[in-house]
Design a protein around this motif. Sequence first.
Motif, PDB file in Angstrom:
ATOM      1  N   GLU A   2       0.847  -1.187   0.000  1.00  0.00           N
ATOM      2  CA  GLU A   2       0.000   0.000   0.000  1.00  0.00           C
ATOM      3  C   GLU A   2       0.882   1.236   0.000  1.00  0.00           C
ATOM      4  OE1 GLU A   2      -2.972   0.452   3.068  1.00  0.00           O
ATOM      5  OE2 GLU A   2      -3.290  -1.712   3.099  1.00  0.00           O
ATOM      6  N   LYS A   3       0.481   2.222  -0.775  1.00  0.00           N
ATOM      7  CA  LYS A   3       1.172   3.519  -0.767  1.00  0.00           C
ATOM      8  C   LYS A   3       0.179   4.587  -0.360  1.00  0.00           C
ATOM      9  CE  LYS A   3       4.952   3.028  -3.963  1.00  0.00           C
ATOM     10  NZ  LYS A   3       5.701   3.667  -5.025  1.00  0.00           N
ATOM     11  N   TRP A   4       0.644   5.500   0.482  1.00  0.00           N
ATOM     12  CA  TRP A   4      -0.157   6.625   0.941  1.00  0.00           C
ATOM     13  C   TRP A   4       0.629   7.906   0.698  1.00  0.00           C
ATOM     14  CZ3 TRP A   4      -4.949   6.195   3.538  1.00  0.00           C
ATOM     15  CH2 TRP A   4      -5.347   4.893   3.845  1.00  0.00           C
ATOM     16  N   ARG A  94      -4.760   7.273   0.180  1.00  0.00           N
ATOM     17  CA  ARG A  94      -4.147   6.098  -0.444  1.00  0.00           C
ATOM     18  C   ARG A  94      -3.873   6.414  -1.914  1.00  0.00           C
ATOM     19  NH1 ARG A  94      -5.333   0.511   1.411  1.00  0.00           N
ATOM     20  NH2 ARG A  94      -7.025   1.552   2.490  1.00  0.00           N
TER      21      ARG A  94
END
Length: 96
Positions: A2-4, A94
Amino acid sequence: MEKWNINIVAPTGAFDAVLELSESDGQTKGEMIGKHGKGPMLDLKYGADKVTWASKIERPMPMKLKFDGAVDGVEMAGTVKFGVFASGTFTAKRAS
């Protein structure tokens, strides 16, 4: 993974960073990446509705940042303590 995309508002101004979260051996691990470098998200606790972690920075001066926030689907928001000096806020979305 996951990238935020995170925006941190400090008394000296706002700055952006990226959080990268991954799962390893049943534990969530993370790294915070900013314009002055990257480092692990320490003491990371990431759940469906809550997130806490700490990150060490060297610029503009060495200190430990402590984050405490809420997760709401594809958004995060909360507070950040800048060592013993001050506090601020953060928001994150996100990345697609």
